[in-house]
Design a protein around this motif. Structure first.
Motif, PDB file in Angstrom:
ATOM      1  N   THR A 272      39.863  54.798  45.384  1.00  0.00           N
ATOM      2  CA  THR A 272      40.810  53.767  44.955  1.00  0.00           C
ATOM      3  C   THR A 272      40.157  52.843  43.933  1.00  0.00           C
ATOM      4  OG1 THR A 272      41.882  53.812  47.123  1.00  0.00           O
ATOM      5  CG2 THR A 272      42.255  51.868  45.748  1.00  0.00           C
TER       6      THR A 272
ATOM      7  N   HIS B 266      53.664  47.024  49.009  1.00  0.00           N
ATOM      8  CA  HIS B 266      53.582  47.687  50.305  1.00  0.00           C
ATOM      9  C   HIS B 266      53.212  49.145  50.061  1.00  0.00           C
ATOM     10  CE1 HIS B 266      57.457  48.387  48.443  1.00  0.00           C
ATOM     11  NE2 HIS B 266      57.444  49.563  49.040  1.00  0.00           N
ATOM     12  N   TYR B 267      52.692  49.805  51.076  1.00  0.00           N
ATOM     13  CA  TYR B 267      52.363  51.225  50.948  1.00  0.00           C
ATOM     14  C   TYR B 267      53.564  52.087  51.305  1.00  0.00           C
ATOM     15  CZ  TYR B 267      50.323  55.780  51.973  1.00  0.00           C
ATOM     16  OH  TYR B 267      50.052  57.118  51.994  1.00  0.00           O
ATOM     17  N   GLN B 268      53.804  53.105  50.486  1.00  0.00           N
ATOM     18  CA  GLN B 268      54.819  54.107  50.775  1.00  0.00           C
ATOM     19  C   GLN B 268      54.172  55.487  50.747  1.00  0.00           C
ATOM     20  OE1 GLN B 268      58.789  52.245  48.639  1.00  0.00           O
ATOM     21  NE2 GLN B 268      58.682  54.468  48.862  1.00  0.00           N
TER      22      GLN B 268
ATOM     23  N   GLU C 270      50.002  55.294  42.955  1.00  0.00           N
ATOM     24  CA  GLU C 270      50.526  54.169  43.735  1.00  0.00           C
ATOM     25  C   GLU C 270      49.452  53.089  43.811  1.00  0.00           C
ATOM     26  OE1 GLU C 270      52.585  53.311  48.131  1.00  0.00           O
ATOM     27  OE2 GLU C 270      51.782  55.296  47.650  1.00  0.00           O
TER      28      GLU C 270
ATOM     29  N   ILE D 222      48.751  48.908  44.839  1.00  0.00           N
ATOM     30  CA  ILE D 222      49.319  47.903  45.737  1.00  0.00           C
ATOM     31  C   ILE D 222      48.815  46.515  45.362  1.00  0.00           C
ATOM     32  CG2 ILE D 222      49.664  47.241  48.152  1.00  0.00           C
ATOM     33  CD1 ILE D 222      50.685  50.061  47.461  1.00  0.00           C
TER      34      ILE D 222
ATOM     35  N   LEU E 108      44.414  50.867  53.145  1.00  0.00           N
ATOM     36  CA  LEU E 108      44.873  51.407  51.867  1.00  0.00           C
ATOM     37  C   LEU E 108      43.837  52.343  51.254  1.00  0.00           C
ATOM     38  CD1 LEU E 108      46.521  48.191  50.391  1.00  0.00           C
ATOM     39  CD2 LEU E 108      47.716  50.242  51.191  1.00  0.00           C
TER      40      LEU E 108
ATOM     41  N   ASP F 225      44.193  55.459  53.043  1.00  0.00           N
ATOM     42  CA  ASP F 225      45.435  56.131  52.631  1.00  0.00           C
ATOM     43  C   ASP F 225      45.286  56.812  51.274  1.00  0.00           C
ATOM     44  OD1 ASP F 225      46.863  55.420  54.921  1.00  0.00           O
ATOM     45  OD2 ASP F 225      47.579  53.536  54.052  1.00  0.00           O
TER      46      ASP F 225
ATOM     47  N   VAL G  88      45.319  55.307  48.146  1.00  0.00           N
ATOM     48  CA  VAL G  88      46.137  54.815  47.039  1.00  0.00           C
ATOM     49  C   VAL G  88      45.306  54.822  45.760  1.00  0.00           C
ATOM     50  CG1 VAL G  88      47.606  53.408  48.526  1.00  0.00           C
ATOM     51  CG2 VAL G  88      45.576  52.383  47.482  1.00  0.00           C
TER      52      VAL G  88
ATOM     53  N   ILE H 108      44.258  49.089  43.977  1.00  0.00           N
ATOM     54  CA  ILE H 108      44.721  47.826  44.558  1.00  0.00           C
ATOM     55  C   ILE H 108      44.434  46.713  43.558  1.00  0.00           C
ATOM     56  CG2 ILE H 108      44.355  48.566  46.958  1.00  0.00           C
ATOM     57  CD1 ILE H 108      41.924  46.529  46.945  1.00  0.00           C
TER      58      ILE H 108
END
Length: 231
Positions: free
Chosen positions: A5, A182-184, A191, A193, A205, A208, A210, A213
């Motif tokens: 990330t 928000h996380y989807q 993605e 955040i 996150l 996850d 992403v 950030i």
């Protein structure tokens, strides 16, 4: 963990410096920030300047709308610590060829500045940056205007709401990413955040995977990301 990330300094380094200040950006660049997020408006004489709000009241010693002042008039006001209100040109000069990913947010959701897309992208394209700039906005028509000018750049929509049927949406709007509050789990593109300053949320996150950030404290969050990557 397969995805690293990217940690963006949200408006520079607000944990230590005035937000969207040249001092904050310079410190971040000197201390290895991976990404910088910043916000752009136009003055009355159509000069791109960096500030979050449409008004200068919250972050400077002046009052009023940015676009009610020419750049020369705006220069009489200062951010905290006597920092000047930066122009986009000054910021791009500061960044130069640093190895940093820029995320330029068009602040056009409340005021649609005439020709801001052409003016801003022209300046960016004239600057030999190390990486292509990510362009984002809450205002989808702004991104559509940008796509007409330069269809091959990376455009990302900002929203604080859940994106219904994200895959179909990003395909129909030709988006390279979604910048969410928000996380989807169903986002098929990059993605990122905002704004992540809670270490517990950040760790989740990172796990996850992403793409990025945005944080007010890039130093803390980058160290945390590196710890999570090792685990």
């Amino acid at each position: 963990m397969t995805v690293k990330t990217l940690v963006f300094g949200h408006r520079g380094y607000p944990a230590k410096f005035p937000e969207n200040s040249l001092a904050g950006f310079a410190y971040a660049l000197d201390h290895g920030v991976e990404g910088l997020e910043f916000d752009v408006h136009l003055t009355k004489d159509q000069v791109p300047v960096i500030m979050h709000d449409e008004r200068i009241d919250r972050t400077s010693d002046g009052t009023g709308l940015i676009n009610s002042y020419t750049l020369a008039e705006l220069r009489q006001f200062h951010l905290a610590e006597n920092e000047p209100i930066p122009t986009l040109a000054e910021f791009l000069t500061l960044v130069g060829t640093h190895d940093v990913q820029l995320n330029l947010e068009f602040k056009t959701d409340k005021i649609q500045y005439p020709h801001i897309e052409r003016i801003v992208m022209g300046m960016v394209n004239a600057t030999p940056l190390k990486h292509p700039v990510i362009y984002s906005s809450f205002h989808l028509p702004t991104l559509k205007n940008c796509q007409q000018l330069a269809p091959n750049e990376a455009y990302c929509w900002l929203t604080g709401k859940p994106v219904v049927n994200a895959a179909a949406f990003v395909t129909s709007e030709h988006l390279a990413g979604l910048h969410l509050s928000h996380y989807q789990a169903d986002v098929p593109v990059a993605e990122r955040i905002w704004t992540v300053d809670d270490p517990v949320l950040a760790k989740q996150l990172f796990q996850d995977g992403v793409a990025g950030i945005f944080t007010d404290d890039f130093v803390t969050m980058t160290a945390l990301r590196d710890e999570v990557m090792v685990d």
